[in-house]
Design an enzyme around this catalytic site. Structure first.
Site, PDB file in Angstrom:
ATOM      1  N   HIS A 266      -7.198  -4.662  17.682  1.00  0.00           N
ATOM      2  CA  HIS A 266      -8.359  -4.036  18.341  1.00  0.00           C
ATOM      3  C   HIS A 266      -9.440  -5.055  18.684  1.00  0.00           C
ATOM      4  O   HIS A 266     -10.427  -4.710  19.348  1.00  0.00           O
ATOM      5  CB  HIS A 266      -8.904  -2.865  17.518  1.00  0.00           C
ATOM      6  CG  HIS A 266      -9.796  -3.238  16.372  1.00  0.00           C
ATOM      7  ND1 HIS A 266      -9.355  -3.339  15.078  1.00  0.00           N
ATOM      8  CD2 HIS A 266     -11.125  -3.508  16.328  1.00  0.00           C
ATOM      9  CE1 HIS A 266     -10.374  -3.646  14.288  1.00  0.00           C
ATOM     10  NE2 HIS A 266     -11.461  -3.763  15.021  1.00  0.00           N
TER      11      HIS A 266
ATOM     12  N   ASP B 221      -2.292  -2.744  13.823  1.00  0.00           N
ATOM     13  CA  ASP B 221      -3.526  -3.436  14.213  1.00  0.00           C
ATOM     14  C   ASP B 221      -3.478  -4.925  13.837  1.00  0.00           C
ATOM     15  O   ASP B 221      -4.206  -5.378  12.964  1.00  0.00           O
ATOM     16  CB  ASP B 221      -4.726  -2.726  13.560  1.00  0.00           C
ATOM     17  CG  ASP B 221      -6.044  -3.108  14.215  1.00  0.00           C
ATOM     18  OD1 ASP B 221      -6.021  -3.819  15.242  1.00  0.00           O
ATOM     19  OD2 ASP B 221      -7.102  -2.693  13.684  1.00  0.00           O
TER      20      ASP B 221
ATOM     21  N   GLN C 196     -18.560  -3.730  10.339  1.00  0.00           N
ATOM     22  CA  GLN C 196     -18.398  -4.123  11.737  1.00  0.00           C
ATOM     23  C   GLN C 196     -18.582  -5.634  11.888  1.00  0.00           C
ATOM     24  O   GLN C 196     -19.578  -6.194  11.406  1.00  0.00           O
ATOM     25  CB  GLN C 196     -19.389  -3.379  12.632  1.00  0.00           C
ATOM     26  CG  GLN C 196     -18.838  -2.065  13.186  1.00  0.00           C
ATOM     27  CD  GLN C 196     -18.408  -1.095  12.121  1.00  0.00           C
ATOM     28  OE1 GLN C 196     -19.096  -0.928  11.129  1.00  0.00           O
ATOM     29  NE2 GLN C 196     -17.277  -0.441  12.305  1.00  0.00           N
ATOM     30  N   GLY C 197     -17.622  -6.248  12.577  1.00  0.00           N
ATOM     31  CA  GLY C 197     -17.667  -7.699  12.757  1.00  0.00           C
ATOM     32  C   GLY C 197     -16.778  -8.446  11.776  1.00  0.00           C
ATOM     33  O   GLY C 197     -16.517  -9.641  11.956  1.00  0.00           O
ATOM     34  N   ASP C 198     -16.331  -7.760  10.753  1.00  0.00           N
ATOM     35  CA  ASP C 198     -15.363  -8.355   9.821  1.00  0.00           C
ATOM     36  C   ASP C 198     -13.936  -8.116  10.290  1.00  0.00           C
ATOM     37  O   ASP C 198     -12.995  -8.736   9.778  1.00  0.00           O
ATOM     38  CB  ASP C 198     -15.514  -7.760   8.415  1.00  0.00           C
ATOM     39  CG  ASP C 198     -16.828  -8.144   7.762  1.00  0.00           C
ATOM     40  OD1 ASP C 198     -17.259  -9.302   7.935  1.00  0.00           O
ATOM     41  OD2 ASP C 198     -17.428  -7.287   7.078  1.00  0.00           O
ATOM     42  N   SER C 199     -13.789  -7.215  11.248  1.00  0.00           N
ATOM     43  CA  SER C 199     -12.462  -6.861  11.747  1.00  0.00           C
ATOM     44  C   SER C 199     -11.643  -8.086  12.083  1.00  0.00           C
ATOM     45  O   SER C 199     -12.174  -9.064  12.621  1.00  0.00           O
ATOM     46  CB  SER C 199     -12.582  -6.027  13.011  1.00  0.00           C
ATOM     47  OG  SER C 199     -12.690  -4.691  12.668  1.00  0.00           O
TER      48      SER C 199
END
Ligand code: ARG
Length: 264
Positions: free
Chosen positions: A78, A123, A210-213
């Site tokens: 993603h 993912d 969010q942003g660690d993905s």
């Protein structure tokens, strides 16, 4: 609408949004900012020391990743667009401080997004770099042997829901959450064969955000080496007591990742 219906549609909404790709950060806007005051730092973490996790990579679209080889970064599907040549991504490595003058910055040449990725499960993605980076890589779990225990997560993402991206790499530890407990938390929206959950169930306070993905979830193997068991994927909010973090189950895809990397 009862609570479980709400949960379910929220989870689906989030997954759909993640599928939109670009955009790791788009998910931020879905979160009611400050709706849940989780403790600071990743959420509930502390700063990583320089060199502690040398395989950690920050990607310019606002995601994390790990060096699978010195020239291939393993991240989340993603976080990237379709497979193919792609010179638009910059990988930053070798530093905990993204503003450091010693940061190693390398451009991408190719993206390989998990075959069959449609926003639900699968993912994972690989990014080929223009040059190898001379840093230690992170090996991936090829069996389910390490899909338990306490995991380390790290990233430059938000330290609370709706919070800003971080300049310094943060780290935290989170316990494994069983498929049954995770499935119950997310009203059946988990794909147990493809996803592994972690977090302090009923407690919260520590999580990726969010942003660690795309970043790794890892632990020590029996020989004391770091081994990657997960890829930061999604969750409802961050560090909420009833919603563990959901990670791509690396062992499920290890063979696919290996052969995909060999073909890049
Ligand atoms: N999807 C998020 C990203 O793109 C990661 C969310 C992780 N959430 C969680 N509660 N563990 O950065």
């Amino acid at each position: 609408m009862n609570t479980s219906t709400k949960k379910k549609s929220a989870a689906r909404f989030l997954k759909r949004t993640l599928a939109a790709g670009a955009v790791a950060l788009a998910a931020v806007s879905l979160q009611p900012a400050g709706a849940n005051a989780a403790p600071a730092p990743v959420v509930g973490g502390t700063r990583a020391a320089q060199g502690e996790f040398p395989f950690m990579v920050r990607l310019s679209m606002g995601c994390g990743g790990a060096l699978y080889t010195q020239q291939i970064v393993l991240t989340a599907a993603h976080c990237v667009g379709a497979s193919g040549n792609n010179t638009s991504i910059t990988a930053t490595a070798g530093v905990v401080d993204l503003n450091s003058s010693s940061a190693i910055k390398v451009k991408s040449t190719k993206v390989l997004r998990a075959p069959g990725y449609n926003g639900s499960g699968k993912d994972w993605a690989l990014i080929k770099l223009a040059q190898p980076i001379n840093l230690p890589t992170l090996k991936i779990a090829e069996t389910t042997a390490y899909n338990n225990g306490t995991f380390t997560v790290a990233g430059w993402g938000a330290t609370r829901e709706g919070g800003s991206q971080q300049r310094y790499l943060m780290k935290a530890t989170v316990p494994f959450v069983s498929d049954a407990d995770c499935q119950a938390a997310y009203s059946g929206d988990i794909i147990p064969s493809e996803e592994i959950c972690a977090g302090r169930l009923n407690v919260g306070g520590v999580d990726t955000c969010q942003g660690d993905s795309g970043g790794p979830m890892f632990r020590r193997d029996n020989a004391g080496a770091w081994i990657q068991v997960g890829i930061v994927s999604w969750g409802i909010g961050c560090a909420r007591p009833d919603y563990p973090g959901v990670y791509t189950e690396v062992s499920t895809f290890a063979a696919a990742i290996k052969s995909a990397a060999a073909g890049m």
